[in-house]
Design a protein around this motif. Structure first.
Motif, short mmCIF file in Angstrom:
data_model
loop_
_atom_site.label_atom_id
_atom_site.label_comp_id
_atom_site.label_asym_id
_atom_site.label_seq_id
_atom_site.Cartn_x
_atom_site.Cartn_y
_atom_site.Cartn_z
N SER A 56 0.88 -14.00 7.38
CA SER A 56 0.11 -14.04 6.14
C SER A 56 0.17 -12.69 5.43
O SER A 56 0.50 -11.67 6.04
N ILE A 57 -0.17 -12.73 4.16
CA ILE A 57 -0.24 -11.50 3.36
C ILE A 57 -1.33 -11.70 2.32
O ILE A 57 -1.52 -12.81 1.81
N SER A 58 -2.06 -10.65 2.01
CA SER A 58 -3.16 -10.77 1.05
C SER A 58 -2.62 -11.11 -0.34
O SER A 58 -1.52 -10.69 -0.72
N GLU A 59 -3.40 -11.86 -1.08
CA GLU A 59 -2.97 -12.32 -2.41
C GLU A 59 -2.74 -11.17 -3.39
O GLU A 59 -2.08 -11.35 -4.41
N THR A 60 -3.28 -10.01 -3.06
CA THR A 60 -3.10 -8.85 -3.94
C THR A 60 -1.64 -8.42 -4.03
O THR A 60 -1.28 -7.63 -4.90
N VAL A 61 -0.80 -8.94 -3.13
CA VAL A 61 0.63 -8.58 -3.19
C VAL A 61 1.26 -9.06 -4.49
O VAL A 61 2.22 -8.46 -4.98
N ILE A 62 0.71 -10.13 -5.08
CA ILE A 62 1.29 -10.68 -6.32
C ILE A 62 1.13 -9.70 -7.48
O ILE A 62 2.12 -9.32 -8.12
N PRO A 63 -0.10 -9.24 -7.79
CA PRO A 63 -0.20 -8.22 -8.86
C PRO A 63 0.41 -6.88 -8.46
O PRO A 63 0.85 -6.12 -9.33
N PHE A 64 0.45 -6.60 -7.14
CA PHE A 64 1.06 -5.35 -6.67
C PHE A 64 2.55 -5.30 -7.05
O PHE A 64 3.07 -4.26 -7.45
N LEU A 65 3.22 -6.44 -6.94
CA LEU A 65 4.65 -6.50 -7.26
C LEU A 65 4.91 -6.80 -8.73
O LEU A 65 6.01 -6.53 -9.24
N ALA A 66 3.91 -7.34 -9.42
CA ALA A 66 4.09 -7.78 -10.80
C ALA A 66 4.58 -6.64 -11.69
O ALA A 66 4.08 -5.52 -11.62
N LYS A 67 5.57 -6.94 -12.51
CA LYS A 67 6.13 -6.03 -13.52
C LYS A 67 6.94 -4.87 -12.92
O LYS A 67 7.48 -4.07 -13.67
N SER A 68 7.02 -4.77 -11.59
CA SER A 68 7.82 -3.71 -10.98
C SER A 68 9.26 -4.16 -10.83
O SER A 68 9.54 -5.29 -10.42
N GLU A 69 10.17 -3.28 -11.17
CA GLU A 69 11.60 -3.55 -11.00
C GLU A 69 12.11 -3.06 -9.65
O GLU A 69 13.12 -3.56 -9.15
N ILE A 70 11.40 -2.07 -9.08
CA ILE A 70 11.84 -1.45 -7.83
C ILE A 70 10.70 -1.52 -6.82
O ILE A 70 9.54 -1.23 -7.15
N LEU A 71 11.03 -1.89 -5.59
CA LEU A 71 10.07 -1.89 -4.49
C LEU A 71 10.57 -0.97 -3.39
O LEU A 71 11.71 -1.09 -2.94
N ILE A 72 9.72 -0.04 -2.97
CA ILE A 72 10.02 0.83 -1.83
C ILE A 72 9.15 0.37 -0.66
O ILE A 72 7.92 0.34 -0.77
N ILE A 73 9.79 0.01 0.44
CA ILE A 73 9.07 -0.45 1.62
C ILE A 73 9.05 0.68 2.64
O ILE A 73 10.09 1.09 3.16
N ASP A 74 7.87 1.20 2.90
CA ASP A 74 7.73 2.34 3.82
C ASP A 74 6.59 2.05 4.80
O ASP A 74 5.54 2.69 4.77
N ILE A 75 6.80 1.05 5.63
CA ILE A 75 5.80 0.68 6.64
C ILE A 75 6.46 0.73 8.02
O ILE A 75 7.36 -0.06 8.30
N PRO A 76 6.05 1.64 8.89
CA PRO A 76 6.68 1.77 10.21
C PRO A 76 6.31 0.61 11.13
O PRO A 76 5.23 0.02 11.00
N PRO A 77 7.20 0.27 12.07
CA PRO A 77 6.92 -0.82 13.00
C PRO A 77 5.70 -0.57 13.89
O PRO A 77 4.99 -1.49 14.26
N LYS A 78 5.48 0.71 14.30
CA LYS A 78 4.36 1.06 15.18
C LYS A 78 4.35 0.22 16.45
O LYS A 78 3.35 -0.39 16.81
N LEU A 79 5.50 0.18 17.11
CA LEU A 79 5.62 -0.62 18.33
C LEU A 79 5.63 0.27 19.56
O LEU A 79 6.26 1.32 19.58
N ARG A 80 4.94 -0.18 20.57
CA ARG A 80 4.93 0.53 21.85
C ARG A 80 5.09 -0.50 22.97
O ARG A 80 4.27 -0.61 23.86
#
Length: 274
Positions: A56-80
């Motif tokens: 799942s993902i919060s609905e805020t992702v829709i306005p977060f991405l809205a009107k943007s041409e470029i997306l930078i994904i910078d979320i580490p896996p944080k796996l141990r």
């Protein structure tokens, strides 16, 4: 004005957003902490509380991405992951998060994606690593990063550039603080492959400004002293207890080449991490 969305305004994402705004870019920034929303707002970043889970993902992702041409994904896996009995579903939680995100990218105006990855996707069996080297990750986080890279690169709805950073350092972040005073440390003669936060930001900006999409870049400062030389010197400079390395030599000679970054982007590393 091109609008950019940065998924993950953490140690790297926040100063990156500030730098882009200083260069007159409009930036949407995400955080998973409500307490950080005001920090983003105070920095003139359009703040969004976005929580990304494997299913799942919060609905805020829709306005977060809205009107943007470029997306930078910078979320580490944080796996141990250390338990060999851990299920595949648990092991692939980061990959599942990216799978959950992709449909929302497809439905948005985003046409360019920059995925911040790591040189951990490479194994230790090679001496010189370039972008042509076949990845062979040994850690769980490296394996999931490589799977996530592939998912994004194969999607034809947007163009993806993969940026693989070496060990991240900055004024407030340096591995010598963790190693100081430790004894019998491994791999004393293995070369270091590090990159400063400022160079990370500059390289990301050059990729955007030069429209270098559908590419893979390794990014590591072109200075590779041995672990023993480097961390001993840094401990002395910072007045820390010197780390002590074991006498057993290793066969790890892995050096990450950043020649493609230097040649393709005409980039000159600003800070000598040594």
């Amino acid at each position: 004005m091109t609008q950019i969305s940065i998924l993950g305004c953490g140690w790297l994402g926040l100063p990156l957003a500030k730098s882009l705004i200083a260069k007159r870019r409009s930036v949407n920034g995400s955080t998973t902490s409500e307490n950080k929303l005001q920090i983003l707002k105070d920095a003139d970043i359009n703040p969004f509380l976005v929580t990304l889970e494997s299913e799942s993902i919060s609905e805020t992702v829709i306005p977060f991405l809205a009107k943007s041409e470029i997306l930078i994904i910078d979320i580490p896996p944080k796996l141990r992951v250390t338990n060999s009995d851990t299920s595949d579903s648990q092991r692939k939680v980061f990959v599942e998060k990216i799978k959950t995100l992709i449909p929302f990218i497809e439905q948005s105006n985003v046409k360019k994606v920059l995925f911040v990855s790591s040189t951990s996707v490479y194994g230790d069996e090679n001496d010189l690593i370039t972008e042509e080297t076949t990845p062979n990750p040994e850690t769980e986080s490296g394996k999931q990063l490589l799977l996530a890279e592939t998912l994004l690169q194969k999607n034809k709805n947007f163009e993806t550039t993969i940026l693989r950073f070496g060990g991240l350092i900055g004024e407030d972040r340096h591995p010598v603080k963790f190693l100081a005073g430790k004894e019998n440390l491994e791999n004393p003669d293995a070369p270091v492959n590090l990159i400063h936060q400022n160079d990370c930001i500059n390289i990301i900006e050059e990729i955007i400004y030069q429209s270098k999409w559908n590419e893979v870049f390794n990014a590591v400062a072109p200075f590779h002293p041995t672990r023993e030389e480097y961390y001993t010197q840094k401990a002395k400079e910072q007045g820390l207890v010197l780390p002590k390395f074991g006498v057993e030599k290793s066969n790890i000679k892995k050096i990450i080449s950043s020649e493609k970054v230097e040649n393709s982007l005409n980039y000159h590393f600003k800070l000598d991490v040594c």
